[in-house]
Enzyme design. Structure first.
Site, PDB file in Angstrom:
ATOM      1  N   ARG A  82       5.185  -2.786  17.365  1.00  0.00           N
ATOM      2  CA  ARG A  82       5.963  -2.383  16.202  1.00  0.00           C
ATOM      3  C   ARG A  82       6.714  -3.625  15.748  1.00  0.00           C
ATOM      4  O   ARG A  82       7.847  -3.856  16.143  1.00  0.00           O
ATOM      5  CB  ARG A  82       6.929  -1.260  16.598  1.00  0.00           C
ATOM      6  CG  ARG A  82       7.587  -0.561  15.443  1.00  0.00           C
ATOM      7  CD  ARG A  82       8.590   0.460  15.931  1.00  0.00           C
ATOM      8  NE  ARG A  82       8.006   1.705  16.395  1.00  0.00           N
ATOM      9  CZ  ARG A  82       7.467   2.632  15.592  1.00  0.00           C
ATOM     10  NH1 ARG A  82       7.407   2.444  14.292  1.00  0.00           N
ATOM     11  NH2 ARG A  82       6.974   3.735  16.098  1.00  0.00           N
TER      12      ARG A  82
ATOM     13  N   GLU B  30       0.858  -1.199   0.000  1.00  0.00           N
ATOM     14  CA  GLU B  30       0.000   0.000   0.000  1.00  0.00           C
ATOM     15  C   GLU B  30       0.883   1.233   0.000  1.00  0.00           C
ATOM     16  O   GLU B  30       2.022   1.178   0.461  1.00  0.00           O
ATOM     17  CB  GLU B  30      -0.884   0.024   1.255  1.00  0.00           C
ATOM     18  CG  GLU B  30      -1.844  -1.145   1.349  1.00  0.00           C
ATOM     19  CD  GLU B  30      -2.471  -1.264   2.742  1.00  0.00           C
ATOM     20  OE1 GLU B  30      -2.258  -0.380   3.589  1.00  0.00           O
ATOM     21  OE2 GLU B  30      -3.174  -2.259   2.964  1.00  0.00           O
TER      22      GLU B  30
ATOM     23  N   LYS C 204       2.369   4.563   1.449  1.00  0.00           N
ATOM     24  CA  LYS C 204       2.472   5.165   2.779  1.00  0.00           C
ATOM     25  C   LYS C 204       2.095   6.635   2.605  1.00  0.00           C
ATOM     26  O   LYS C 204       2.920   7.460   2.218  1.00  0.00           O
ATOM     27  CB  LYS C 204       3.890   5.011   3.342  1.00  0.00           C
ATOM     28  CG  LYS C 204       4.006   5.472   4.789  1.00  0.00           C
ATOM     29  CD  LYS C 204       5.364   5.125   5.361  1.00  0.00           C
ATOM     30  CE  LYS C 204       5.475   5.355   6.852  1.00  0.00           C
ATOM     31  NZ  LYS C 204       5.093   6.670   7.328  1.00  0.00           N
TER      32      LYS C 204
HETATM   33  N1  LIG Z   1      -1.303   2.341   4.004  1.00  0.00           N
HETATM   34  C1  LIG Z   1      -0.838   2.579   5.228  1.00  0.00           C
HETATM   35  N2  LIG Z   1      -0.831   1.595   6.158  1.00  0.00           N
HETATM   36  C2  LIG Z   1      -0.353   1.800   7.403  1.00  0.00           C
HETATM   37  N3  LIG Z   1       0.144   2.978   7.816  1.00  0.00           N
HETATM   38  C3  LIG Z   1       0.161   4.003   6.938  1.00  0.00           C
HETATM   39  C4  LIG Z   1      -0.336   3.845   5.617  1.00  0.00           C
HETATM   40  N4  LIG Z   1      -0.199   5.030   4.978  1.00  0.00           N
HETATM   41  C5  LIG Z   1       0.355   5.879   5.845  1.00  0.00           C
HETATM   42  N5  LIG Z   1       0.589   5.281   7.030  1.00  0.00           N
HETATM   43  C6  LIG Z   1       1.241   5.927   8.204  1.00  0.00           C
HETATM   44  O1  LIG Z   1       2.490   5.348   8.353  1.00  0.00           O
HETATM   45  C7  LIG Z   1       2.744   4.979   9.693  1.00  0.00           C
HETATM   46  C8  LIG Z   1       3.460   3.668   9.717  1.00  0.00           C
HETATM   47  O2  LIG Z   1       4.738   3.829  10.212  1.00  0.00           O
HETATM   48  P1  LIG Z   1       5.005   3.637  11.742  1.00  0.00           P
HETATM   49  O3  LIG Z   1       4.090   2.617  12.272  1.00  0.00           O
HETATM   50  O4  LIG Z   1       6.429   3.415  11.911  1.00  0.00           O
HETATM   51  O5  LIG Z   1       4.530   5.028  12.335  1.00  0.00           O
HETATM   52  P2  LIG Z   1       5.393   6.218  12.853  1.00  0.00           P
HETATM   53  O6  LIG Z   1       6.114   5.789  14.074  1.00  0.00           O
HETATM   54  O7  LIG Z   1       4.451   7.360  12.936  1.00  0.00           O
HETATM   55  O8  LIG Z   1       6.469   6.438  11.720  1.00  0.00           O
HETATM   56  P3  LIG Z   1       6.562   7.463  10.559  1.00  0.00           P
HETATM   57  O9  LIG Z   1       7.317   8.588  11.160  1.00  0.00           O
HETATM   58  O10 LIG Z   1       7.310   6.661   9.540  1.00  0.00           O
HETATM   59  O11 LIG Z   1       5.179   7.821  10.124  1.00  0.00           O
HETATM   60  C9  LIG Z   1       1.379   4.853  10.336  1.00  0.00           C
HETATM   61  O12 LIG Z   1       1.403   5.238  11.700  1.00  0.00           O
HETATM   62  C10 LIG Z   1       0.491   5.753   9.504  1.00  0.00           C
HETATM   63  O13 LIG Z   1       0.379   7.014  10.111  1.00  0.00           O
END
Ligand SMILES: Nc1ncnc2c1ncn2[C@@H]1O[C@H](COP(=O)(O)OP(=O)(O)OP(=O)(O)O)[C@@H](O)[C@H]1O
Length: 555
Positions: A412, A248, A250
């Site tokens: 995580r 998907e 991001k």
């Molecule tokens: N298709 C998707 N599926 C899951 N998460 C997504 C998607 N598109 C965007 N995101 C975002 O990406 C994040 C996934 O990365 P992670 O779980 O590491 O969060 P994070 O700690 O906020 O990191 P980052 O700073 O990379 O956003 C999710 O928290 C969400 O906000």
């Protein structure tokens, strides 16, 4: 009934303990003895420096300014004297305790404060609004200070500021509940991930034991911890591990968890704050396009002329309390839903493939509400093409998800991997700053940053002074002004509340800051007020990144 004094005295004992094991054992012993359920509930939150659970919309509305005012009224000393004491002790709690100690001899006999009474006063503060509410808050606060002994004052003040300085994080609370009631830590943790309320978890553990915790379920309109991702080392590696991945985009926005049931929509942010009232168009659209009785997980992005606007804009919408309709025009939002946790039944243990089917069933897409596009593939070329498409469309990269993975709240793990174009950044807590020079002396010009150690203590790792636009600095100055605990020449110390995402050229070992590390050429990327202080990067991660850069340079 537990008195606040007993609680404060307990805090003063554990404050000196640095061993995690001992801290856990002491807390376990303390909470095991608490008879009253409300007391147990409140003590758990208080130990973590919280008055209400994190998802609760209520706020007591008392900041540093009102504390100064109340202390001034109670003790009769000047603001500058209080400031001086805060500088000396480095802590408003200790300063308040000292002031009250100096003054106490003259106070008459007062009714003893109980945990319940303190909570009631906080609840009353949270209810106040409109004209005269600040005055009333100061009155309530002075009442509290007048009834408190000096040691209680220390912890009351810290509690109000949300900073107990006990080194008690969520891990210790989990283990202490497990130990106090003889239940496995993993069961305590699971109950917490579903309910987000260690207070409730402790009460159920005490009353109903392990079986009670196992019965705890996701509930509509109460947030569930969000599943998180790890960084993918490489596409090949990720595909090797997953064989076939759900790929998907991001999306570059901010996470939301949307609950829709009983005619009501509730939206929680990534830090599980209730942001419903800031997003009325999403509330309306969910009611139109989504089947009732569901909990959905997604990403909100701001879009103008078909392009995503900077992520900051989305957060601006989340923070907005007034003139929301103007903001709606300037910053239009779209939600991409990518997961479903509940549809009357808890779905988190179903594999992603099946959850996705259910997600598609419950959503009728519109201009504002979408289902995230998904490609299922085991071909690295397809992943690469998707990656380029996502970047071109202005998004961050890709998410690769295991098709058979359950939804693991708060974890995580390797079930979700993220593939990003930019290098790793750090999310650090802003603990201090400095005023600018000359024409810019009314603006903050640099910020001190800290990471967390395993007990949640904040350790400085550097200062950031570049990467800000003038507009950023103006906005940040407004945001940080109410958090100033004290000033020392040009330097200011903040109540830790906000995180910055920062990029850097290198991590170095340095005795200059308590963390033992320093950042070379740190640059501000953005304010991350979608993350809480507990989610800041840890000393452990910084040490790991430090080691990694060593390796990549070949020693
Ligand atoms: N298709 C998707 N599926 C899951 N998460 C997504 C998607 N598109 C965007 N995101 C975002 O990406 C994040 C996934 O990365 P992670 O779980 O590491 O969060 P994070 O700690 O906020 O990191 P980052 O700073 O990379 O956003 C999710 O928290 C969400 O906000």
């Amino acid at each position: 009934m537990l008195t606040f004094k007993e609680f404060a005295e307990f805090c003063s004992v554990i404050e000196k303990i640095s061993s995690t094991l001992e801290l856990t054992a002491r807390i376990a012993a303390f909470i095991r003895k608490i008879e009253d359920e409300d007391d147990l509930y409140n003590v758990i939150h208080f130990l973590m420096g919280r008055i209400f659970p994190p998802w609760d919309e209520r706020e007591i509305g008392v900041g540093v300014g009102l504390i100064y005012e109340a202390l001034r009224q109670v003790t009769g000393v000047s603001k500058s004297r209080i400031e001086q004491l805060v500088k000396e002790t480095g802590d408003l709690g200790l300063a308040a305790e000292r002031l009250l100690k100096e003054k106490k001899q003259t106070t008459l006999f007062q009714e003893e404060l109980t945990i319940k009474r303190v909570k009631e006063i906080f609840e009353e503060m949270a209810k106040l609004s409109g004209e005269g509410s600040q005055k009333r808050r100061v009155m309530l606060l002075t009442d509290l200070y007048v009834s408190a002994t000096p040691i209680e004052t220390r912890y009351l003040t810290r509690l109000i500021l949300g900073e107990m300085r006990l080194g008690v994080g969520e891990g210790i609370i989990r283990d202490a509940i497990a130990r106090a009631f003889g239940i496995d830590s993993s069961i305590v943790e699971r109950a917490y991930m579903l309910t987000n309320d260690y207070g409730r978890v402790a009460v159920v553990a005490k009353k109903e034991g392990k079986d009670g915790l196992m019965r705890m379920k996701i509930q509509l309109h109460y947030p569930v911890k969000m599943m998180l991702a790890q960084v993918a080392e490489s596409v090949d590696e990720a595909l090797r591990e997953m064989r076939e991945a759900a790929v998907e985009w991001k999306y570059d926005g901010s996470r939301v968890q949307v609950h829709y049931g009983n005619g009501k929509v509730t939206i929680f942010s990534r830090r599980l704050e209730n942001v419903t009232s800031a997003l009325p168009e999403i509330v309306d659209e969910v009611k139109k396009c989504v089947r009732e009785n569901v909990i959905l997980d997604g990403e909100v992005i701001a879009v103008k002329d078909g392009k995503p606007m900077p992520f900051q804009q989305v957060l601006r919408r989340f923070r907005r309390k007034h003139e929301i309709s103007k903001a709606m025009e300037r910053i239009p939002l779209i939600v991409y839903f990518f997961d479903i946790l509940y549809d009357g039944e808890m779905l988190i243990d179903l594999p992603l493939k099946e959850r996705r089917k259910k997600l598609e069933e419950v959503i009728g897409e519109s201009e504002i509400i979408k289902v995230a596009q998904q490609v299922i593939t085991s071909d690295p070329k397809v992943v690469e093409e998707e990656f380029n498409r996502a970047i071109e469309a202005g998004h961050e990269g890709l998410m690769l998800k295991r098709l058979d993975s359950p939804y693991t709240p708060g974890k995580r793990g390797k079930l979700w991997l993220k593939l990003k174009a930019v290098m790793e950044t750090l999310d650090l807590v802003v603990v201090g700053g400095e005023w600018g020079e000359g024409k810019r002396s009314h603006l903050l010009s640099s910020f001190e940053l800290a990471c967390r150690d395993e007990n949640g203590r904040l350790l400085r790792v550097g200062k950031v002074a570049t990467g800000f636009t003038d507009e950023d600095l103006e906005e940040l100055t407004e945001l940080f002004k109410p958090l100033i605990e004290y000033e020392e020449g040009k330097r200011v110390v903040f109540q830790p509340k906000y995180l910055f995402e920062v990029a850097y050229q290198e991590i170095q070992k340095s005795p200059k800051y308590e963390s033992g590390f320093a950042l070379r050429f740190p640059r501000f990327v953005r304010l991350r007020d979608d993350k809480s202080v507990e989610e800041a990067d840890t000393l452990e991660r910084i040490a790991k990144l430090y080691e990694m850069q060593f390796k990549s340079k070949g020693g």
